[in-house]
Design an enzyme around this catalytic site. Structure first.
Site, PDB file in Angstrom:
ATOM      1  N   ALA A 118       0.816  -1.216   0.000  1.00 60.90           N
ATOM      2  CA  ALA A 118       0.000   0.000   0.000  1.00 60.90           C
ATOM      3  C   ALA A 118       0.849   1.265   0.000  1.00 60.90           C
ATOM      4  O   ALA A 118       0.465   2.279  -0.591  1.00 60.90           O
ATOM      5  CB  ALA A 118      -0.947  -0.001   1.204  1.00 60.90           C
ATOM      6  N   ASN A 138      -3.851  -0.063   5.620  1.00 63.13           N
ATOM      7  CA  ASN A 138      -3.938   1.388   5.522  1.00 63.13           C
ATOM      8  C   ASN A 138      -4.271   1.864   4.116  1.00 63.13           C
ATOM      9  O   ASN A 138      -4.266   1.109   3.153  1.00 63.13           O
ATOM     10  CB  ASN A 138      -2.606   2.003   5.949  1.00 63.13           C
ATOM     11  CG  ASN A 138      -1.437   1.449   5.143  1.00 63.13           C
ATOM     12  OD1 ASN A 138      -0.959   0.360   5.431  1.00 63.13           O
ATOM     13  ND2 ASN A 138      -0.996   2.172   4.128  1.00 63.13           N
ATOM     14  N   ASP A 178      -1.674   5.601   8.794  1.00 61.90           N
ATOM     15  CA  ASP A 178      -1.189   4.233   8.601  1.00 61.90           C
ATOM     16  C   ASP A 178      -1.579   3.352   9.787  1.00 61.90           C
ATOM     17  O   ASP A 178      -0.807   2.527  10.250  1.00 61.90           O
ATOM     18  CB  ASP A 178       0.336   4.214   8.384  1.00 61.90           C
ATOM     19  CG  ASP A 178       0.881   2.823   8.076  1.00 61.90           C
ATOM     20  OD1 ASP A 178       0.110   1.977   7.593  1.00 61.90           O
ATOM     21  OD2 ASP A 178       2.070   2.569   8.333  1.00 61.90           O
ATOM     22  N   LYS A 211      -2.865  -1.093  15.231  1.00 63.75           N
ATOM     23  CA  LYS A 211      -1.863  -0.039  15.388  1.00 63.75           C
ATOM     24  C   LYS A 211      -2.376   1.172  16.168  1.00 63.75           C
ATOM     25  O   LYS A 211      -1.596   1.854  16.836  1.00 63.75           O
ATOM     26  CB  LYS A 211      -1.384   0.442  14.022  1.00 63.75           C
ATOM     27  CG  LYS A 211      -0.353  -0.434  13.335  1.00 63.75           C
ATOM     28  CD  LYS A 211       0.154   0.293  12.101  1.00 63.75           C
ATOM     29  CE  LYS A 211       1.136  -0.535  11.301  1.00 63.75           C
ATOM     30  NZ  LYS A 211       1.597   0.213  10.113  1.00 63.75           N
ATOM     31  N   TRP A 241       2.759  -6.206  13.790  1.00 67.71           N
ATOM     32  CA  TRP A 241       2.403  -7.575  13.384  1.00 67.71           C
ATOM     33  C   TRP A 241       2.757  -8.616  14.432  1.00 67.71           C
ATOM     34  O   TRP A 241       2.256  -9.744  14.383  1.00 67.71           O
ATOM     35  CB  TRP A 241       3.126  -7.945  12.080  1.00 67.71           C
ATOM     36  CG  TRP A 241       4.611  -8.012  12.262  1.00 67.71           C
ATOM     37  CD1 TRP A 241       5.505  -7.010  12.081  1.00 67.71           C
ATOM     38  CD2 TRP A 241       5.369  -9.139  12.722  1.00 67.71           C
ATOM     39  NE1 TRP A 241       6.778  -7.434  12.392  1.00 67.71           N
ATOM     40  CE2 TRP A 241       6.717  -8.736  12.784  1.00 67.71           C
ATOM     41  CE3 TRP A 241       5.046 -10.449  13.073  1.00 67.71           C
ATOM     42  CZ2 TRP A 241       7.740  -9.595  13.198  1.00 67.71           C
ATOM     43  CZ3 TRP A 241       6.062 -11.298  13.488  1.00 67.71           C
ATOM     44  CH2 TRP A 241       7.395 -10.878  13.544  1.00 67.71           C
ATOM     45  N   MET A 269      19.471  -3.733  -4.959  1.00 62.62           N
ATOM     46  CA  MET A 269      19.589  -2.281  -5.092  1.00 62.62           C
ATOM     47  C   MET A 269      19.161  -1.901  -6.512  1.00 62.62           C
ATOM     48  O   MET A 269      19.942  -1.988  -7.458  1.00 62.62           O
ATOM     49  CB  MET A 269      21.029  -1.841  -4.819  1.00 62.62           C
ATOM     50  CG  MET A 269      21.251  -0.342  -5.001  1.00 62.62           C
ATOM     51  SD  MET A 269      20.259   0.630  -3.876  1.00 62.62           S
ATOM     52  CE  MET A 269      20.456   2.256  -4.608  1.00 62.62           C
TER      53      MET A 269
END
Length: 711
Positions: free
Chosen positions: A205, A287, A332, A359, A420, A676
């Site tokens: 998200a 979120n 969030d 949260k 979590w 990367m």
């Protein structure tokens, strides 16, 4: 009253066999080959095994074993350990069936071990493209597997749901779960098997995707149903999925503007719980995307089904009910955190409830038959709301916390009062054992927000300077961040006892019938507490931070406790604080009474010296680089280029002094195979050079501190 609740809890347990002693593991069949739908339904009656993610479908994470107990836990010792092939964060819950442990590591590897000896039976590496790691907001972790019918199911970071032969680790089938593999979706969660269906969600998200959850046939891998959690672009019409009617009728009217351009969010990245008593499936929804409600939905509407618990029919995915914990989510505040089921005596009557501590900092007790809120109380500091209105079920918000006209320092932070890390529940004590944390976040509208496809799109200003140069200020900020282990009474909605840690991001918990609670912490201590009083009874130095939850099992009359050890995840990557790990490797640790094994002597990590470039950069370059770094690089390499050591500290990088080498890595993607990615998609070579200017300035500051410390 406390003794009465314990007595009631014991009465409710009366249907569970072997509650008073040690179970001998092993049911029908051999290992995961003997796990079928009926055995999963009866998992509570086999406490010697750990056949589902939360121990049973109720996901209470309660081990009904007593050989290891509050009286003798001091004799606990290491039975065996296994080094893992990756040194990133370890978040898996091991699954244990008839003497075999199945677990995952980072990068979605799956390993099977003999549960008594630690002998590796097989290892499966799905060979995830490391470039996908850029889309993983919170590390390349995996929370575990599911087992059924001789198969082990893993959901890989790149979206593949893979069925492995439980005996050999060979692939039986594989299916891609992402609706669009070009989108920055990821999977870190553990699948669940319910009535012959494998159910999985996804994440992403923060980078701009639309969430959904899907069920697949466990034998063939064919899709059975899919439920999108937020509406899509109206111009595209219905999705042709089971969610179509409820999205059109309930959700779409709660969204405004061109919300679909940002994906909407609502990813179901963790909680998936089956209620075998009511035949309902509960999904925790995440979120919004972007985070900022003002940008996402013109600051209007509840935005269903963000930050909600969704109840669905497991066979078809049809909507039953929902409860939204944070309407119009702006911070969030996901509702993806673990959900557990129980029957509690409330006002003198037994109520079938689900419990969740998401949260946003409130502990919810909800009637799981219809989604009615029973109670909600704060278990951690909140400044965004003063409570929850029990009549409407809505939070009582502090208006200023929405940061519409001015920035606001808000608690909890996006990392949550609880993330979590699984909580556990003991029917013996009637308490929930909750890993909590106290962390603030400064939220502010991002001026001139422009969405970038595939990049972080939060809609809040992330400014440099969060890690102060002054060491005293640095230490003061770090000291203010706390973690807690809270023994929470879900009926009285208050703590029975709590333990405070020096730092957040500590492990999940396990409750046992031996009146124990096990938890690891971010500093590497694996501990056992008296479940009734909170007294610490035992501790083991794991040489690395523990964030995963423990499990307990038994084989041939011997009880074991197992935990994955390995520091990582969202907080370590983004905190900018010193890496507390001694060992640089993940491990599976297994304990028993009288265990005598010892870990190898830990070696302290050695970091290269700061490596500032000699180039002369302009203040404008440094300022531009700081903005780009804060919007992109800090999520892996730490704020203000202050790394925790999980990923390379760019201030010490060998390529920092060479403009061409820096461009080859950051702009062109020379190290794409290592994860990367190339940033040429979003930034010009001149902008990438500005990032080098900024990191170089941070390296100079570090070099000065190191020189001063060396005097």
């Amino acid at each position: 009253m406390a003794m009465k609740r314990i007595a009631v809890a014991a009465a409710l347990l009366s249907g569970s066999m072997l509650a008073a002693g040690l179970a001998v593991s092993g049911g029908p069949g051999s290992g995961a080959r003997g796990v079928d739908a009926q055995r999963l339904l009866n998992a509570r009656n086999e406490p010697g095994n750990w056949m589902t993610h939360g121990g049973s479908y109720a996901e209470q994470r309660f081990a009904d074993l007593t050989q290891i107990n509050a009286d003798n836990v001091g004799q606990l010792g290491l039975a065996w350990y296994a080094d893992l092939p990756t040194n990133r964060g370890q978040e898996a819950t091991p699954i244990v069936v008839d003497g075999t442990i199945y677990t995952t590591t980072s990068w979605s590897n799956v390993m099977a071990f003999d549960a008594v000896t630690g002998r590796l039976k097989w290892h499966y590496d799905p060979q995830v493209d490391k470039a996908r790691g850029h889309s993983a907001c919170c590390d390349v972790v995996n929370r575990g597997v599911a087992v059924w019918g001789g198969q082990v199911f893993v959901a890989a970071l790149d979206g593949r749901l893979i069925a492995l032969d439980a005996g050999t680790g060979k692939v039986k089938w594989s299916t891609q779960t992402f609706v669009d593999t070009a989108k920055p979706y990821t999977i870190t969660g553990a699948p669940r098997v319910v009535k012959g269906l494998v159910i999985i969600g996804n994440g992403g998200a923060e980078l701009g995707v639309r969430g959904y959850v899907t069920a697949y046939d466990a034998v063939t891998g064919k899709k059975k149903w899919r439920f999108f959690t937020v509406p899509g672009n109206p111009a595209n019409g219905p999705d042709g999925e089971v969610s179509d009617s409820v999205l059109a009728g309930k959700a779409a009217p709660t969204w405004f503007g061109e919300y679909w351009k940002g994906g909407g969010g609502g990813t179901a990245w963790d909680a998936i719980v089956y209620d075998q008593e009511l035949d309902q499936l509960y999904i925790g929804v995440g979120n919004g995307s972007p985070w900022n409600h003002l940008i996402r939905s013109e600051g209007k509407g509840d935005n269903l089904f963000l930050s909600s618990v969704l109840a669905l029919k497991p066979d078809t995915g049809e909507y039953l009910w929902h409860y939204q914990t944070t309407p119009g989510d702006n911070w969030d505040y996901t509702a993806t955190q673990p959900i557990m089921l129980s029957t509690l005596m409330i006002d003198g009557k037994p109520r079938k409830v689900l419990m969740q501590a998401p949260k946003n900092g409130f502990f919810y007790v909800i009637d799981r038959a219809n989604g009615q809120l029973i109670s909600a109380k704060g278990f951690a500091t909140q400044t965004w709301a003063t409570g929850v209105d029990l009549k409407t079920g809505r939070p009582i918000e502090v208006p200023e916390a929405r940061y519409r006209t001015a920035g606001a320092l808000v608690m909890p932070s996006p990392l949550g009062a609880h993330n979590w890390h699984p909580m556990s529940y003991s029917p013996r004590t009637g308490l929930v054992y909750l890993p909590a944390q106290e962390m603030p976040q400064f939220y502010e509208n991002q001026p001139g927000f422009e969405r970038r496809e595939g990049a972080w799109n939060l809609g809040i200003a992330l400014e440099p300077g969060s890690v102060p140069d002054d060491r005293a200020q640095f230490k003061a900020i770090k000291a203010a961040l706390k973690g807690k282990l809270i023994a929470w009474d879900p009926v009285a909605q208050k703590p029975a006892w709590e333990i405070t840690y020096d730092g957040p991001w500590n492990g999940g918990t396990l409750a046992t019938a031996g009146n124990l609670v096990f938890q690891g912490n971010g500093l590497g201590d694996f501990q056992a507490f008296n479940a009734s009083t909170g007294t610490k009874l035992w501790s083991f130095n794991a040489q690395t931070g523990i964030i995963a939850p423990p499990v307990s099992y038994s084989v041939k009359g011997q009880q074991y406790v197992a935990v994955m050890a390995g520091y990582g995840g969202a907080y370590p990557l983004t905190s900018g604080f010193d890496d507390p790990r001694e060992a640089r490797n993940g491990r599976l640790l297994v304990f028993k009474l009288g265990g005598k094994r010892q870990l190898p002597k830990a070696t302290q990590p050695v970091f290269a010296a700061a490596n500032p470039p000699k180039d002369a950069f302009t203040p404008a370059q440094v300022a531009e680089g700081s903005r780009i770094y804060s919007a992109n690089c800090m999520f892996c390499h730490g704020p203000d280029a202050y790394s925790s050591g999980i990923l390379p500290d760019l201030r010490r990088s060998a390529v920092l002094t060479d403009a061409d080498a820096w461009k080859a890595v950051v702009h062109d993607g020379a190290l794409k195979a290592n994860g990367m990615i190339a940033f040429s998609r979003w930034y010009t070579p001149a902008q990438v050079e500005a990032v080098r200017a900024y990191v170089g300035e941070q390296a100079r500051k570090l070099a000065a501190r190191e020189a001063e410390a060396g005097k």
